[in-house]
Design a protein around this motif. Structure first.
Motif, PDB file in Angstrom:
ATOM      1  N   ARG A 153       7.508   3.389   6.742  1.00  0.00           N
ATOM      2  CA  ARG A 153       6.829   2.080   6.760  1.00  0.00           C
ATOM      3  C   ARG A 153       6.826   1.481   8.161  1.00  0.00           C
ATOM      4  O   ARG A 153       5.817   0.913   8.607  1.00  0.00           O
ATOM      5  CB  ARG A 153       7.500   1.125   5.773  1.00  0.00           C
ATOM      6  N   ALA A 198      11.839   6.201   3.524  1.00  0.00           N
ATOM      7  CA  ALA A 198      10.718   5.313   3.198  1.00  0.00           C
ATOM      8  C   ALA A 198      10.636   4.154   4.188  1.00  0.00           C
ATOM      9  O   ALA A 198       9.542   3.791   4.652  1.00  0.00           O
ATOM     10  CB  ALA A 198      10.879   4.789   1.770  1.00  0.00           C
ATOM     11  N   LYS A 205       9.052   9.270  -4.565  1.00  0.00           N
ATOM     12  CA  LYS A 205       8.093   8.665  -5.493  1.00  0.00           C
ATOM     13  C   LYS A 205       8.549   7.275  -5.924  1.00  0.00           C
ATOM     14  O   LYS A 205       7.733   6.372  -6.089  1.00  0.00           O
ATOM     15  CB  LYS A 205       7.916   9.567  -6.719  1.00  0.00           C
ATOM     16  N   GLU A 214       9.976   5.205  -4.203  1.00  0.00           N
ATOM     17  CA  GLU A 214       9.762   4.278  -3.085  1.00  0.00           C
ATOM     18  C   GLU A 214       8.281   4.036  -2.812  1.00  0.00           C
ATOM     19  O   GLU A 214       7.923   3.394  -1.818  1.00  0.00           O
ATOM     20  CB  GLU A 214      10.426   4.843  -1.821  1.00  0.00           C
ATOM     21  N   GLY A 215       7.415   4.559  -3.670  1.00  0.00           N
ATOM     22  CA  GLY A 215       5.982   4.384  -3.471  1.00  0.00           C
ATOM     23  C   GLY A 215       5.405   5.259  -2.375  1.00  0.00           C
ATOM     24  O   GLY A 215       4.357   4.947  -1.806  1.00  0.00           O
ATOM     25  N   ILE A 216       6.074   6.363  -2.076  1.00  0.00           N
ATOM     26  CA  ILE A 216       5.626   7.289  -1.037  1.00  0.00           C
ATOM     27  C   ILE A 216       5.051   8.534  -1.696  1.00  0.00           C
ATOM     28  O   ILE A 216       5.719   9.186  -2.512  1.00  0.00           O
ATOM     29  CB  ILE A 216       6.787   7.699  -0.108  1.00  0.00           C
ATOM     30  N   GLU A 217       3.827   8.876  -1.363  1.00  0.00           N
ATOM     31  CA  GLU A 217       3.183  10.085  -1.881  1.00  0.00           C
ATOM     32  C   GLU A 217       3.318  11.194  -0.847  1.00  0.00           C
ATOM     33  O   GLU A 217       2.844  11.043   0.282  1.00  0.00           O
ATOM     34  CB  GLU A 217       1.704   9.827  -2.190  1.00  0.00           C
ATOM     35  N   LYS A 257       0.829  -1.200   0.000  1.00  0.00           N
ATOM     36  CA  LYS A 257       0.000   0.000   0.000  1.00  0.00           C
ATOM     37  C   LYS A 257       0.870   1.259   0.000  1.00  0.00           C
ATOM     38  O   LYS A 257       1.853   1.349   0.721  1.00  0.00           O
ATOM     39  CB  LYS A 257      -0.902   0.000   1.234  1.00  0.00           C
ATOM     40  N   SER A 258       0.490   2.207  -0.839  1.00  0.00           N
ATOM     41  CA  SER A 258       1.202   3.477  -0.876  1.00  0.00           C
ATOM     42  C   SER A 258       1.010   4.225   0.436  1.00  0.00           C
ATOM     43  O   SER A 258      -0.079   4.204   1.027  1.00  0.00           O
ATOM     44  CB  SER A 258       0.698   4.335  -2.037  1.00  0.00           C
ATOM     45  N   ILE A 259       2.067   4.864   0.896  1.00  0.00           N
ATOM     46  CA  ILE A 259       2.013   5.644   2.133  1.00  0.00           C
ATOM     47  C   ILE A 259       1.909   7.114   1.783  1.00  0.00           C
ATOM     48  O   ILE A 259       2.627   7.617   0.916  1.00  0.00           O
ATOM     49  CB  ILE A 259       3.262   5.381   2.997  1.00  0.00           C
ATOM     50  N   ARG A 260       1.020   7.800   2.468  1.00  0.00           N
ATOM     51  CA  ARG A 260       0.828   9.234   2.244  1.00  0.00           C
ATOM     52  C   ARG A 260       1.495  10.026   3.369  1.00  0.00           C
ATOM     53  O   ARG A 260       1.276   9.731   4.550  1.00  0.00           O
ATOM     54  CB  ARG A 260      -0.664   9.584   2.189  1.00  0.00           C
TER      55      ARG A 260
END
Length: 497
Positions: A486, A482, A34, A36-39, A2-5
């Motif tokens: 997490r 990141a 970005k 790393e899937g972090i918004e 899941k992307s983390i905001r």
């Protein structure tokens, strides 16, 4: 996964508004995350330069009375950055420096201005806007730190929080009489709250209430838990040492890229060591000649050319360097200084030295982005004799541009430069020169050592090549952040379960 905001809170962000390295970090880190899937969406004040940079905006919150007048929260995108902008003209519609009046004095309502920023950050974090629900709130320096106090005293479920200290010397301390004005409850004025030596400490509050604390280099994280380095907050930081982590900064390698840099006449590839002799040396020589010509120095390719980019201040150690100008001039070296703000008397001393030695010393007052790039690409060595340096970015740019760093053994300078002694001890490869203690004599000695090495052409090229092979980008730091995000989200979910 899941992307983390992440809701980032900052008083400045490059390229929209910048006074120092804080803006470089808050502008580059979200883009690096970005991958790393972090918004990340960053909340910034609506200064004129910020408002003028926005294209299409969306109003997401109307604030009929924010500390004295009407305000709006806007959502926008600019320069690849996702933004929330606090449009509060009564607080931020002011020209010039974000923190200082034109006469150099702090704005008298800075407590209210940055409490407003923090207050809105807390509202967003607690679900105040439907368009963004953060998993993490990341506050940068004292201007954002009070958000973590607002979250605590809301007594509501909140996201995980991170407090980053970019420079502990700036703490945001205001009179206790401001407590009601900034909307904090009476019980918050306590040693286990926002109270700090009888006043309100914005940074102290952030350090106390954050789930995790980061600084901008591992060595600085060690320094600030000491009595001297803690600057009044050492005790608190020692108590929180298990939650304290140093994550080294990076540089924006899309901006600091000598292969396509529009500010330099001779571009070269920093990551092609096999082409070092034919490409790097030839084009760095072009840049050195261009720099000497632009600044009126003697056109001497054999002269050891030193560069400085920074503030005229004793914290930056520039008083130590000016004391060494007789040695620099006497031994045929050259010195270029690009200095901004700081100590007026120190600036006068440098200007006097430039007048006395016009072919060997050049001083430019203010900040010039193009000149900064040409200095990095043209000088033989970049000097950073700081007494304190949380991280420093100039030495990272120097490594990438083939300018050998000469630095003091403090903070992030010690973390990022490998001296010959370090190389012998840990098997690393020398990338620069370090000195300590931070004194006039010690600096003079290392300057002479570097000059002697410069004239050993093979040794000097080896040090340059070693430095240019180092990855100074945000890739590794972004990975560390990141992983931190997490772990905090996972821990928060375990607590709820």
């Amino acid at each position: 996964m899941k992307s983390i905001r992440v809701l980032s809170i900052a008083s400045e962000i490059n390229p929209l508004i910048k006074t120092g390295e804080l803006a470089d970090v808050t502008g580059a880190l979200p883009i690096a995350l970005k991958a790393e899937g972090i918004e990340v969406r960053t909340l910034v004040p609506g200064y004129p330069s910020v408002m003028n940079s926005l294209g299409v905006v969306e109003g997401v919150l109307h604030l009929p009375n924010l500390f004295g007048s009407e305000a709006r929260l806007l959502r926008a995108t600019s320069c690849e950055l996702g933004l929330f902008v606090l449009d509060a003209p009564h607080l931020f519609a002011r020209t010039g420096n974000p923190y200082l009046r034109p006469d150099g004095v702090e704005w008298p309502d800075n407590a209210l201005r940055f409490a407003a920023l923090a207050r809105i950050a807390a509202d967003i974090a607690l679900g105040g806007v439907s368009v963004f629900a953060p998993d993490i709130v990341h506050a940068h320096d004292w201007h954002a730190a009070l958000a973590l106090a607002y979250l605590h005293y809301s007594n509501r479920r909140r996201p995980a929080t991170v407090m980053t200290v970019h420079n502990l010397a700036y703490q945001g301390v205001f009179p206790r009489e401001m407590l009601a004005a900034v909307g904090l409850p009476p019980e918050s004025f306590d040693i286990h709250g926002v109270e700090y030596f009888g006043q309100i400490g914005f940074l102290k509050a952030g350090l106390y209430f954050a789930d995790h604390i980061t600084t901008v280099s591992p060595n600085y994280a060690t320094e600030i838990v000491s009595q001297e380095g803690g600057l009044g907050l050492g005790g608190l930081l020692r108590e929180r040492s298990r939650d304290l982590q140093g994550i080294l900064n990076g540089v924006d390698t899309s901006v600091w890229d000598p292969s396509i840099d529009p500010h330099i006449p001779g571009c070269f590839y920093p990551d092609l060591p096999n082409g070092f002799e034919s490409d790097v040396l030839k084009n760095r020589a072009l840049n050195k000649a261009a720099l000497q010509s632009r600044l009126g120095l003697e056109p001497a390719p054999e002269a050891f050319l030193l560069g400085v980019i920074g503030r005229f201040s004793s914290q930056k150690g520039l008083d130590l360097l000016v004391e060494n100008i007789p040695t620099i001039v006497g031994e045929g070296m050259q010195l270029v200084v690009l200095g901004s703000t700081g100590d007026r008397n120190l600036r006068y001393r440098y200007q006097a030295a430039a007048q006395a030695h016009p072919g060997q010393v050049s001083v430019t007052v203010g900040y010039d982005e193009g000149l900064a790039h040409l200095i990095q690409a043209g000088v033989d060595a970049l000097v950073m004799p700081s007494r304190a340096e949380p991280c420093g970015l100039a030495q990272l740019c120097a490594l990438r541009y083939g300018a050998v760093p000469i630095v003091s053994r403090v903070g992030g300078l010690d973390d990022t430069v490998v001296d010959i002694s370090d190389s012998i001890l840990n098997g690393g490869r020398q990338t620069g020169f370090k000195f300590g203690p931070v004194t006039t004599e010690s600096l003079g000695s290392v300057l002479q050592q570097a000059r002697a090495t410069f004239h050993d052409v093979a040794a000097w090229r080896r040090i340059q090549r070693n430095g240019m092979s180092i990855d100074v980008s945000w890739r590794n730091p972004a990975r560390h952040y990141a992983n931190l995000y997490r772990s905090l989200v996972e821990f928060s979910q375990e607590k709820v379960a």
